[in-house]
Design a protein around this motif. Structure first.
Motif, PDB file in Angstrom:
ATOM      1  N   LEU A   1       0.018   1.746   8.992  1.00  0.00           N
ATOM      2  CA  LEU A   1      -0.670   2.034  10.251  1.00  0.00           C
ATOM      3  C   LEU A   1      -1.130   3.491  10.261  1.00  0.00           C
ATOM      4  N   ALA A   2      -2.236   3.764   9.579  1.00  0.00           N
ATOM      5  CA  ALA A   2      -2.786   5.117   9.518  1.00  0.00           C
ATOM      6  C   ALA A   2      -4.283   5.031   9.269  1.00  0.00           C
ATOM      7  N   GLU A   3      -5.000   6.017   9.765  1.00  0.00           N
ATOM      8  CA  GLU A   3      -6.440   6.072   9.548  1.00  0.00           C
ATOM      9  C   GLU A   3      -6.825   7.111   8.505  1.00  0.00           C
ATOM     10  N   GLU A   4      -5.957   8.108   8.298  1.00  0.00           N
ATOM     11  CA  GLU A   4      -6.232   9.146   7.314  1.00  0.00           C
ATOM     12  C   GLU A   4      -4.940   9.899   7.039  1.00  0.00           C
ATOM     13  N   ALA A   5      -4.978  10.771   6.034  1.00  0.00           N
ATOM     14  CA  ALA A   5      -3.801  11.560   5.688  1.00  0.00           C
ATOM     15  C   ALA A   5      -4.231  12.933   5.199  1.00  0.00           C
ATOM     16  N   SER A   6      -3.354  13.913   5.413  1.00  0.00           N
ATOM     17  CA  SER A   6      -3.528  15.253   4.857  1.00  0.00           C
ATOM     18  C   SER A   6      -2.360  15.502   3.923  1.00  0.00           C
ATOM     19  N   TYR A   7      -2.621  15.535   2.623  1.00  0.00           N
ATOM     20  CA  TYR A   7      -1.526  15.538   1.653  1.00  0.00           C
ATOM     21  C   TYR A   7      -0.501  16.644   1.889  1.00  0.00           C
ATOM     22  N   PRO A   8      -0.885  17.891   2.204  1.00  0.00           N
ATOM     23  CA  PRO A   8       0.135  18.945   2.323  1.00  0.00           C
ATOM     24  C   PRO A   8       1.061  18.802   3.527  1.00  0.00           C
ATOM     25  N   GLU A   9       0.721  17.936   4.472  1.00  0.00           N
ATOM     26  CA  GLU A   9       1.471  17.845   5.716  1.00  0.00           C
ATOM     27  C   GLU A   9       2.562  16.774   5.651  1.00  0.00           C
ATOM     28  N   ILE A  10       3.564  16.926   6.523  1.00  0.00           N
ATOM     29  CA  ILE A  10       4.519  15.862   6.800  1.00  0.00           C
ATOM     30  C   ILE A  10       3.999  15.130   8.026  1.00  0.00           C
ATOM     31  N   GLU A  11       3.668  13.859   7.847  1.00  0.00           N
ATOM     32  CA  GLU A  11       2.989  13.105   8.897  1.00  0.00           C
ATOM     33  C   GLU A  11       3.685  11.774   9.142  1.00  0.00           C
ATOM     34  N   GLN A  12       3.707  11.360  10.391  1.00  0.00           N
ATOM     35  CA  GLN A  12       4.248  10.044  10.708  1.00  0.00           C
ATOM     36  C   GLN A  12       3.208   8.980  10.382  1.00  0.00           C
ATOM     37  N   VAL A  13       3.602   8.038   9.533  1.00  0.00           N
ATOM     38  CA  VAL A  13       2.744   6.924   9.132  1.00  0.00           C
ATOM     39  C   VAL A  13       3.586   5.650   9.255  1.00  0.00           C
ATOM     40  N   ASP A  14       3.453   4.961  10.372  1.00  0.00           N
ATOM     41  CA  ASP A  14       4.286   3.788  10.612  1.00  0.00           C
ATOM     42  C   ASP A  14       3.819   2.596   9.783  1.00  0.00           C
ATOM     43  N   ARG A  15       4.704   1.624   9.656  1.00  0.00           N
ATOM     44  CA  ARG A  15       4.390   0.396   8.924  1.00  0.00           C
ATOM     45  C   ARG A  15       4.795  -0.803   9.760  1.00  0.00           C
ATOM     46  N   ASP A  16       4.014  -1.844   9.674  1.00  0.00           N
ATOM     47  CA  ASP A  16       4.297  -3.077  10.393  1.00  0.00           C
ATOM     48  C   ASP A  16       4.917  -4.080   9.427  1.00  0.00           C
ATOM     49  N   TRP A  17       6.212  -4.321   9.598  1.00  0.00           N
ATOM     50  CA  TRP A  17       6.931  -5.272   8.757  1.00  0.00           C
ATOM     51  C   TRP A  17       6.934  -6.670   9.374  1.00  0.00           C
ATOM     52  N   GLY A  18       6.148  -6.888  10.413  1.00  0.00           N
ATOM     53  CA  GLY A  18       6.143  -8.177  11.075  1.00  0.00           C
ATOM     54  C   GLY A  18       5.287  -9.209  10.356  1.00  0.00           C
ATOM     55  N   ASP A  19       5.076 -10.323  11.018  1.00  0.00           N
ATOM     56  CA  ASP A  19       4.270 -11.396  10.454  1.00  0.00           C
ATOM     57  C   ASP A  19       3.164 -11.752  11.440  1.00  0.00           C
ATOM     58  N   GLU A  20       2.533 -12.895  11.232  1.00  0.00           N
ATOM     59  CA  GLU A  20       1.422 -13.294  12.097  1.00  0.00           C
ATOM     60  C   GLU A  20       1.861 -13.533  13.535  1.00  0.00           C
ATOM     61  N   ASP A  21       3.117 -13.875  13.727  1.00  0.00           N
ATOM     62  CA  ASP A  21       3.602 -14.217  15.055  1.00  0.00           C
ATOM     63  C   ASP A  21       4.133 -13.021  15.838  1.00  0.00           C
ATOM     64  N   SER A  22       4.634 -11.997  15.152  1.00  0.00           N
ATOM     65  CA  SER A  22       5.212 -10.859  15.861  1.00  0.00           C
ATOM     66  C   SER A  22       5.150  -9.626  14.979  1.00  0.00           C
ATOM     67  N   GLU A  23       4.981  -8.472  15.622  1.00  0.00           N
ATOM     68  CA  GLU A  23       4.974  -7.224  14.880  1.00  0.00           C
ATOM     69  C   GLU A  23       6.367  -6.608  14.857  1.00  0.00           C
ATOM     70  N   CYS A  24       6.591  -5.802  13.843  1.00  0.00           N
ATOM     71  CA  CYS A  24       7.852  -5.064  13.713  1.00  0.00           C
ATOM     72  C   CYS A  24       7.481  -3.701  13.134  1.00  0.00           C
ATOM     73  N   VAL A  25       7.163  -2.760  14.014  1.00  0.00           N
ATOM     74  CA  VAL A  25       6.661  -1.456  13.583  1.00  0.00           C
ATOM     75  C   VAL A  25       7.835  -0.536  13.249  1.00  0.00           C
ATOM     76  N   VAL A  26       7.847  -0.065  12.008  1.00  0.00           N
ATOM     77  CA  VAL A  26       8.920   0.789  11.507  1.00  0.00           C
ATOM     78  C   VAL A  26       8.376   2.201  11.326  1.00  0.00           C
ATOM     79  N   PRO A  27       8.975   3.210  11.972  1.00  0.00           N
ATOM     80  CA  PRO A  27       8.490   4.582  11.815  1.00  0.00           C
ATOM     81  C   PRO A  27       8.807   5.146  10.425  1.00  0.00           C
ATOM     82  N   PHE A  28       7.826   5.723   9.788  1.00  0.00           N
ATOM     83  CA  PHE A  28       7.975   6.376   8.494  1.00  0.00           C
ATOM     84  C   PHE A  28       7.311   7.748   8.558  1.00  0.00           C
ATOM     85  N   TYR A  29       7.772   8.648   7.678  1.00  0.00           N
ATOM     86  CA  TYR A  29       7.089   9.928   7.474  1.00  0.00           C
ATOM     87  C   TYR A  29       6.675  10.030   6.009  1.00  0.00           C
ATOM     88  N   ARG A  30       5.415  10.426   5.801  1.00  0.00           N
ATOM     89  CA  ARG A  30       4.978  10.741   4.443  1.00  0.00           C
ATOM     90  C   ARG A  30       4.963  12.254   4.302  1.00  0.00           C
TER      91      ARG A  30
END
Length: 253
Positions: A168-197
């Motif tokens: 779940l991200a539109e862009e990234a800046s490599y030198p930065e620490i940025e929150q980039v969440d991921r959706d571990w859900g399926d077609e029926d329900s979302e499961c958004v997990v917070p991540f930092y790159r």
């Protein structure tokens, strides 16, 4: 952690996942891809005292003590810990505590552990300095930390170029620490997990600044077992950057 303190960013989703978490820990990407790389960095576990930092439901804690170690498992998720406590209810080789890794692990004594194992947890934490300060305090001189976490190169590529829908991200800046969440859900329900790159230096500086040295770095490779279990995913990982990076740090004597 008191009720008025802010909960770790990923606690709620791991509470939600606790009942079915064995499905994740026993998946091919964990067992046939990440775990062999982690295992290659571990010392002999026989007779040593290990902290399983972010132990989840205790799946890998159990594996540690089966190799002859004693262990303490800590996790921020009370739901995960309830499963770990049930797993080790009759096992005096394991102690389980609730703890946020960024709080310095005040429940643990100084110089008490030979090894810290921290698998796929630090990517949920924005700032690692306090984490490694805590690891340094509780480790004996000569102790080691073995970490697996998201690979900075793949994290950047997947955030900057939308190659996987669950990133779940539109862009990234490599030198930065940025929150980039991921959706571990399926077609029926979302499961958004917070991540930092973070950039590669962001993986090493917090440890180096807290007195550790880097002993070894391992990038997981596609094993035959992983290729057989998930042939399409294995093809992607065989030719591209790995999902994870695994590091062994040393606290000098």
């Amino acid at each position: 952690m008191s009720s008025d303190e802010e909960s770790p960013i990923s606690q709620a989703v791991y509470d939600q996942l606790a009942t079915s978490y064995d499905d994740i820990t026993t998946s091919a990407v964990r067992e046939q891809y990440e775990w062999p790389a982690v295992q290659s960095l571990l010392p002999s576990l026989d007779g040593i005292h290990v902290l399983d930092a972010a132990c989840g439901n205790g799946f890998y804690t159990e594996r540690i003590v089966e190799c002859g170690a004693t262990a303490v498992g800590v996790d921020a998720s009370p739901e995960m810990l309830s499963h770990a406590q049930e797993r080790f209810a009759d096992d005096d080789r394991v102690e389980v505590n609730q703890a946020d890794l960024t709080d310095g692990l005040p429940c643990l004594e100084d110089d008490a552990f030979d090894l810290v194992l921290c698998q796929l947890a630090l990517e949920h934490i924005e700032a690692w300095e306090a984490v490694f300060a805590g690891f340094n305090r509780i480790l004996m001189p000569g102790g080691q930390v073995v970490v697996s976490t998201s690979h900075p190169v793949r994290d950047y590529i997947e955030a900057e170029y939308p190659v996987r829908e669950q990133i779940l991200a539109e862009e990234a800046s490599y030198p930065e620490i940025e929150q980039v969440d991921r959706d571990w859900g399926d077609e029926d329900s979302e499961c958004v997990v917070p991540f930092y790159r973070r950039p590669l230096a962001g993986m090493f500086d917090p440890a180096l600044n807290n007195g550790f040295v880097v002993e070894q770095v391992v990038e997981p490779v596609v094993t035959d077992a992983f290729s057989e279990a998930t042939p399409k995913f294995a093809t992607v990982l065989r030719d591209g950057p790995p999902l994870f990076i695994c590091v062994r740090y040393l606290k000098p004597r």
